[in-house]
Design a protein around this motif. Sequence first.
Motif, short mmCIF file in Angstrom:
data_model
loop_
_atom_site.label_atom_id
_atom_site.label_comp_id
_atom_site.label_asym_id
_atom_site.label_seq_id
_atom_site.Cartn_x
_atom_site.Cartn_y
_atom_site.Cartn_z
N GLN A 262 -7.94 4.23 0.17
CA GLN A 262 -7.24 2.96 0.17
C GLN A 262 -6.70 2.80 1.93
O GLN A 262 -6.72 1.77 2.56
N TRP B 205 -8.94 8.74 -3.61
CA TRP B 205 -8.53 7.13 -3.83
C TRP B 205 -7.57 6.79 -2.57
O TRP B 205 -7.55 5.79 -2.22
N LEU C 150 0.74 -1.21 -0.03
CA LEU C 150 0.11 0.09 0.14
C LEU C 150 0.74 1.39 -0.06
O LEU C 150 0.56 2.17 -0.73
N ASP D 100 -9.71 2.17 4.38
CA ASP D 100 -9.79 0.60 4.05
C ASP D 100 -8.86 -0.39 4.77
O ASP D 100 -9.21 -1.14 5.48
N THR E 209 2.30 1.56 -3.47
CA THR E 209 1.40 2.29 -4.45
C THR E 209 1.14 3.66 -4.24
O THR E 209 1.00 4.25 -5.18
#
Length: 89
Positions: free
Chosen positions: A72, A68, A16, A75, A19
Amino acid sequence: MDVNELTGMFAEAIFLVVTMVGVLVVPGLLMGLIIAVFQAATQVNEQTLSFLPRLVLTLLMVVFSGEWLLMQISDFFNRLFMNIPHIIG
């Protein structure tokens, strides 16, 4: 909690982070490459020509992908928070 599950959570966290950083940094790197080729072709060696477009592009990436990115990380945090009872006992 099993070691494999814990390792999986750490791997997911690292993926994560990579990314999220990639979404923000890679466009700036590509813009820097394009500007470097332009500067080499025209022999214009101005530092602000290299810095300012990369800064603007990075800020635009934060604006356009910010929702976004926050979704992410939110979540992932929610999954970690819900797994606390499973992690402890």
